[in-house]
Scaffold this motif. Structure first.
Motif, PDB file in Angstrom:
ATOM      1  N   UNK A 100       0.822  -1.202   0.000  1.00  0.00           N
ATOM      2  CA  UNK A 100       0.000   0.000   0.000  1.00  0.00           C
ATOM      3  C   UNK A 100       0.855   1.249   0.000  1.00  0.00           C
ATOM      4  N   UNK A 101       0.343   2.317  -0.601  1.00  0.00           N
ATOM      5  CA  UNK A 101       1.075   3.571  -0.642  1.00  0.00           C
ATOM      6  C   UNK A 101       1.249   4.126   0.762  1.00  0.00           C
ATOM      7  N   UNK A 102       2.350   4.861   1.014  1.00  0.00           N
ATOM      8  CA  UNK A 102       2.586   5.391   2.353  1.00  0.00           C
ATOM      9  C   UNK A 102       1.634   6.518   2.696  1.00  0.00           C
ATOM     10  N   UNK A 103       1.477   6.757   4.001  1.00  0.00           N
ATOM     11  CA  UNK A 103       0.624   7.823   4.496  1.00  0.00           C
ATOM     12  C   UNK A 103       1.344   9.164   4.527  1.00  0.00           C
ATOM     13  N   UNK A 132      -6.737  17.647   7.541  1.00  0.00           N
ATOM     14  CA  UNK A 132      -5.290  17.475   7.481  1.00  0.00           C
ATOM     15  C   UNK A 132      -4.916  16.885   6.127  1.00  0.00           C
ATOM     16  N   UNK A 133      -3.942  17.510   5.449  1.00  0.00           N
ATOM     17  CA  UNK A 133      -3.598  17.053   4.104  1.00  0.00           C
ATOM     18  C   UNK A 133      -3.001  15.641   4.116  1.00  0.00           C
ATOM     19  N   UNK A 134      -2.436  15.229   5.238  1.00  0.00           N
ATOM     20  CA  UNK A 134      -1.904  13.865   5.329  1.00  0.00           C
ATOM     21  C   UNK A 134      -3.043  12.850   5.370  1.00  0.00           C
ATOM     22  N   UNK A 135      -4.128  13.206   6.023  1.00  0.00           N
ATOM     23  CA  UNK A 135      -5.295  12.338   6.031  1.00  0.00           C
ATOM     24  C   UNK A 135      -5.901  12.272   4.637  1.00  0.00           C
ATOM     25  N   UNK A 136      -5.944  13.400   3.965  1.00  0.00           N
ATOM     26  CA  UNK A 136      -6.459  13.437   2.592  1.00  0.00           C
ATOM     27  C   UNK A 136      -5.642  12.519   1.689  1.00  0.00           C
ATOM     28  N   UNK A 177     -10.560  11.773  12.154  1.00  0.00           N
ATOM     29  CA  UNK A 177      -9.288  12.330  11.715  1.00  0.00           C
ATOM     30  C   UNK A 177      -8.332  12.544  12.883  1.00  0.00           C
ATOM     31  N   UNK A 178      -8.866  12.843  14.063  1.00  0.00           N
ATOM     32  CA  UNK A 178      -8.019  12.984  15.247  1.00  0.00           C
ATOM     33  C   UNK A 178      -7.280  11.678  15.533  1.00  0.00           C
TER      34      UNK A 178
END
Length: 357
Positions: free
Chosen positions: A3-6, A76-80, A343-344
């Motif tokens: 899977x792609x990294x977060x 959060x752009x990392x969550x996106x 998201x938290x």
């Protein structure tokens, strides 16, 4: 792990460590995946039969119920970026028909269109975390139906940790360089206390408050969309000031769900706390009565069930993304660190992994 990294963060090569993660909710799985992607060994222990935590879905013959987290937002752009790896699972939910109701089910305020998109996973909220957890499960790094009951120094290597577990796979798991508690703060505090681990984390965890929640699930198979008009109100989602009910959602209004009329009803934190130890049948009767009062639906549901979440909604968060004791190499993470949003939990698990790295 394919899977792609977060995260796009890169780390200097380091000696591989073995890290135990207790809890396979979104925080635990996010933490575990990030550590694996950085080249470390991870073993995740989960007391339930599947990953997801409160991103949970109850499967019945009438369809599924999201009896935990109802939806999530993306700030959060990392969550996106992480959600972009969940191909085909994430869909927007047009839940901007939310109403605010009084005890009699009358609309006292209509919400404006949602300021941010509401998202759900399909066919149920548990699908997202389970997809992210699948590579761990395939690699034998996710141990299900196993509860960690004690944390202690490794008998063969005092610089490492070992875990005692119960369940079908009860035993001792050893050789861990670090331990992450990705479980509700009260459970994390109890595990550390019972394990006699005098870590500064105990003070951090003791200051967190998480309220319980009783959840009612009802189905009316005689009513299906779109062939029959819906029972009861024209709205699909509501926040309520009813003395028992805080939230109602028509499950069939969510994308990717079945057409049978189904409702998930969540009791208020205060009412849930007062009735925490009540008999489940008594709780079901009281919440069914309140459901009728709020929605006007008087038909007897062929299916009705309740679920008790002992630790559901954070009322006093930790106030930082995670807790980490570098000396003992024990950490804790979860949505309760920042609040109670999905998201938290993701951000907390990610930041926990970055702290270890």
């Amino acid at each position: 792990m394919t899977n792609k990294p977060f995260t796009d963060s890169f780390f200097e090569p380091a000696a591989q460590r073995h890290i135990a993660v207790i809890g396979a909710g979104i925080a635990g799985i996010t933490c575990a995946r990030t550590l694996v992607q950085a080249g470390h060994r991870v073993t995740v222990f989960e007391k339930s039969k599947g990953a997801g935590g409160r991103m949970a879905t109850r499967t019945t013959e009438f369809g599924g119920f999201d009896h935990g987290a109802q939806y999530f937002t993306v700030r959060d752009e990392r969550f996106e970026k992480a959600l972009a790896t969940a191909t085909g699972l994430v869909r927007p939910w047009s839940a901007n028909s939310v109403q605010v109701l009084d005890d009699l089910g009358r609309v006292v305020a209509a919400s404006l269109p949602a300021k941010e998109a509401h998202w759900v996973a399909k066919p149920g909220m548990n699908a997202l975390v389970r997809q992210w957890a699948q590579p761990l499960l395939d690699a034998g790094q996710l141990v299900l139906d196993t509860r960690v009951v004690y944390i202690e120094e490794d008998k063969l290597d005092p610089k490492r940790w070992q875990l005692q577990t119960d369940g079908p796979g009860a035993g001792v798991h050893s050789g861990f360089d670090a331990v992450v508690l990705a479980i509700p703060a009260p459970q994390a505090h109890a595990l550390l206390r019972d394990s006699e681990q005098a870590t500064p984390l105990l003070a951090d965890l003791a200051g967190v408050n998480v309220a319980p929640c009783w959840t009612l699930m009802v189905a009316f198979p005689q009513a299906q969309q779109p062939t029959l008009s819906s029972l009861g109100p024209q709205w699909n989602v509501a926040r309520s000031t009813h003395h028992r009910i805080a939230w109602l959602a028509r499950e069939s209004s969510k994308p990717g769900r079945g057409p049978i009329e189904r409702w998930t009803v969540q009791a208020s934190p205060a009412w849930s706390q007062r009735h925490l130890e009540d008999d489940a049948e008594r709780i079901k009767g009281k919440l069914l009565k309140a459901f009728t009062e709020v929605t006007g639906i008087r038909a007897e549901p062929p299916y009705a069930s309740v679920h008790r979440w002992r630790h559901a909604q954070t009322t006093k968060p930790l106030g930082k993304t995670h807790a980490w004791d570098a000396e003992s190499r024990i950490g804790a993470c979860g949505d309760w660190c920042l609040g109670h949003r999905v998201e938290d939990g993701f951000v907390s698990g990610l930041e926990m992994a970055l702290a270890i790295l």
